[in-house]
Design a protein around this motif. Structure first.
Motif, PDB file in Angstrom:
ATOM      1  N   ALA A 164       1.525   1.897  11.394  1.00 40.79           N
ATOM      2  CA  ALA A 164       1.342   0.647  10.644  1.00 40.79           C
ATOM      3  C   ALA A 164      -0.087   0.135  10.812  1.00 40.79           C
ATOM      4  O   ALA A 164      -0.715  -0.342   9.853  1.00 40.79           O
ATOM      5  CB  ALA A 164       2.344  -0.395  11.107  1.00 40.79           C
ATOM      6  N   LEU A 165      -0.604   0.242  12.050  1.00 39.63           N
ATOM      7  CA  LEU A 165      -1.983  -0.200  12.303  1.00 39.63           C
ATOM      8  C   LEU A 165      -2.980   0.682  11.556  1.00 39.63           C
ATOM      9  O   LEU A 165      -3.971   0.196  11.004  1.00 39.63           O
ATOM     10  CB  LEU A 165      -2.273  -0.173  13.814  1.00 39.63           C
ATOM     11  N   LEU A 201      -2.944  -0.321   7.987  1.00 38.62           N
ATOM     12  CA  LEU A 201      -3.687  -1.572   7.815  1.00 38.62           C
ATOM     13  C   LEU A 201      -5.185  -1.274   7.743  1.00 38.62           C
ATOM     14  O   LEU A 201      -5.901  -1.799   6.867  1.00 38.62           O
ATOM     15  CB  LEU A 201      -3.379  -2.515   8.987  1.00 38.62           C
ATOM     16  N   GLY A 202      -5.649  -0.423   8.636  1.00 40.56           N
ATOM     17  CA  GLY A 202      -7.064  -0.051   8.661  1.00 40.56           C
ATOM     18  C   GLY A 202      -7.480   0.663   7.387  1.00 40.56           C
ATOM     19  O   GLY A 202      -8.515   0.330   6.792  1.00 40.56           O
ATOM     20  N   VAL A 221      -6.060   0.599   4.392  1.00 40.24           N
ATOM     21  CA  VAL A 221      -6.035  -0.310   3.233  1.00 40.24           C
ATOM     22  C   VAL A 221      -7.241  -1.247   3.262  1.00 40.24           C
ATOM     23  O   VAL A 221      -7.892  -1.474   2.235  1.00 40.24           O
ATOM     24  CB  VAL A 221      -4.693  -1.091   3.187  1.00 40.24           C
ATOM     25  N   ALA A 222      -7.559  -1.779   4.471  1.00 38.89           N
ATOM     26  CA  ALA A 222      -8.695  -2.705   4.585  1.00 38.89           C
ATOM     27  C   ALA A 222      -9.998  -2.012   4.214  1.00 38.89           C
ATOM     28  O   ALA A 222     -10.810  -2.557   3.441  1.00 38.89           O
ATOM     29  CB  ALA A 222      -8.766  -3.255   6.006  1.00 38.89           C
ATOM     30  N   ALA A 237      -4.903  -5.774  -1.701  1.00 41.22           N
ATOM     31  CA  ALA A 237      -4.759  -5.160  -0.371  1.00 41.22           C
ATOM     32  C   ALA A 237      -3.383  -5.477   0.209  1.00 41.22           C
ATOM     33  O   ALA A 237      -2.724  -4.619   0.795  1.00 41.22           O
ATOM     34  CB  ALA A 237      -5.857  -5.671   0.555  1.00 41.22           C
ATOM     35  N   LEU A 238      -2.933  -6.730  -0.020  1.00 43.57           N
ATOM     36  CA  LEU A 238      -1.612  -7.138   0.482  1.00 43.57           C
ATOM     37  C   LEU A 238      -0.504  -6.313  -0.187  1.00 43.57           C
ATOM     38  O   LEU A 238       0.442  -5.873   0.473  1.00 43.57           O
ATOM     39  CB  LEU A 238      -1.398  -8.634   0.224  1.00 43.57           C
ATOM     40  N   LEU A 242      -0.465  -2.955   1.260  1.00 39.38           N
ATOM     41  CA  LEU A 242       0.070  -3.025   2.623  1.00 39.38           C
ATOM     42  C   LEU A 242       1.600  -3.111   2.592  1.00 39.38           C
ATOM     43  O   LEU A 242       2.291  -2.426   3.367  1.00 39.38           O
ATOM     44  CB  LEU A 242      -0.526  -4.253   3.319  1.00 39.38           C
ATOM     45  N   LEU A 277       4.020  -0.381   4.189  1.00 37.24           N
ATOM     46  CA  LEU A 277       4.986  -0.733   5.237  1.00 37.24           C
ATOM     47  C   LEU A 277       6.398  -0.330   4.808  1.00 37.24           C
ATOM     48  O   LEU A 277       7.198   0.114   5.636  1.00 37.24           O
ATOM     49  CB  LEU A 277       4.924  -2.244   5.521  1.00 37.24           C
TER      50      LEU A 277
END
Lengths: 225, 145
Positions: free
Chosen positions: A23-24, A27-28, A30-31, B115-116, B119, B123
């Motif tokens: 998940a982390l 997140l990285g 996507v950012a 981005a959300l 995400l 997820l």
């Protein structure tokens, strides 16, 4: 009760650990991609920013909502309304109307599947559709496996049997038949398909995605060309 | 312990719970990756080609449409995992992510919200794989007893 000779910790399986690291990492990724995408878009002047023919957001949403509700209702000429909306809204509108059509048809199917058949039969009786009401009541009384035979028994000739056998094709053709509003419209057909319990939901969704695609494709193709 | 010859998965199918959901779970991951590629990959390709003097201007409707369709495919693949793990946990963020993505592409674009949306979709795919693997492990334990 005897203990297991080799004690295995309950959460020792790699597959059952919560994927916090993944998940982390996500997140990285996507950012970074979002940041790079924004920077690239600014450099070359391209992005997904809506450009021309953008009416008010609220108007789009209201139109989409009204269309979904109208399309899901029986005896409403939803396909014709959709065609009008596609012509009105242009390129992006074609896709929006197509997606709203899928949502509306899925909703009408689920309404038919979730509402008890006895309630639907009573509704048809109230609307003076006696034969439809009797048919639904008969279907509700018969077990799931015998429903096809129950339907075939009510009509004479070869064709009804064939139509029932190829019911997915028949539904797709019926949906594309001009003036099908008199037979219930797209919403009514979806409702009955759900109520009959003779169609599987994933297959129905796939069928609808294909059956409703010719019109949007015909409108999009000249623009692509 | 029995030393019977292990059945070939090619002939007899995978053992219950051998992976997180087989082709379906991999399909969800592939659809998610394709959504990312359609979005940022296209941008990168345009930037790369423009560095060589080749100007490309993709049709916005087709570009946005592809992203929306791929996001919806991800949601559909994740939703199909319900039959394996019977949990609504991955489906909720998948629906939220694809709905947000559709809104961003069709109505009003915002990069932070994009981005959300990615995400949420990511997820959902991770949760689907995790729950699929857990359901598989539970099935294997049940079969072993």
């Amino acid at each position: 009760m005897t203990a297991h000779p080799i004690a295995v910790p309950r959460n020792n399986d790699a597959g059952t650990r919560p994927p916090v690291r993944a998940a982390l990492l996500l997140l990285g990724i996507v950012a970074v991609l979002n940041g790079l995408g924004g920077w690239l878009g600014a450099q070359i002047g391209v992005g997904h920013l809506p450009q021309a023919h953008e009416p008010l957001d609220a108007l789009w949403l209201a139109l989409a909502l009204v269309y979904v509700l109208a399309m899901a209702l029986p005896f409403v000429p939803g396909i014709e309304i959709g065609l009008g909306l596609m012509l009105l809204l242009g390129d992006t509108g074609i896709l929006l109307v197509y997606l709203c059509t899928q949502l509306a048809l899925a909703l009408s199917f689920l309404a038919g599947r979730l509402v008890p058949v006895a309630v639907l039969a009573a509704l048809f009786r109230t609307l003076k559709f006696e034969r439809a009401s009797q048919l639904l009541a008969g279907l509700a009384a018969s077990p799931r496996e015998e429903r096809l035979q129950c339907l075939a028994r009510g009509v004479a000739g070869r064709w009804p049997g064939r139509v029932l056998k190829h019911r997915y094709v028949a539904l797709a053709l019926m949906l594309n038949l001009p003036g099908n509003a008199v037979a219930g419209g797209a919403g009514g057909l979806g409702l009955l398909a759900g109520a009959s319990r003779l169609f599987s939901f994933p297959r129905y969704c796939l069928l609808m995605a294909v059956a409703t695609s010719p019109l949007p494709l015909l409108m999009l193709l000249p623009r692509v060309a | 312990m029995s030393t019977a010859v292990r059945k070939s998965p090619r002939l007899h199918g995978p053992a219950p719970g051998a992976d997180s959901g087989g082709y379906r779970a991999r399909g969800a991951l592939a659809a998610m990756a394709a959504t990312l590629l359609a979005c940022y990959g296209t941008l990168a390709a345009i930037a790369f080609l423009s560095a060589f003097g080749i100007a490309l201007s993709p049709d916005q409707a087709i570009w946005k449409g592809t992203i929306v369709v791929l996001a919806l495919s991800t949601t559909a693949s994740v939703a199909a995992g319900w039959r394996r793990h019977r949990s609504p946990l991955p489906i909720a963020p998948a629906i939220a992510g694809s709905a947000l993505m559709s809104y961003l592409m069709l109505v009003h674009f915002d990069r932070a919200l994009e981005a959300l949306a990615f995400l949420l979709l990511g997820l959902a795919v991770l949760a689907d794989r995790h729950l699929g693997a857990r359901a598989g492990c539970a099935a294997r334990r049940g079969a072993d007893r």
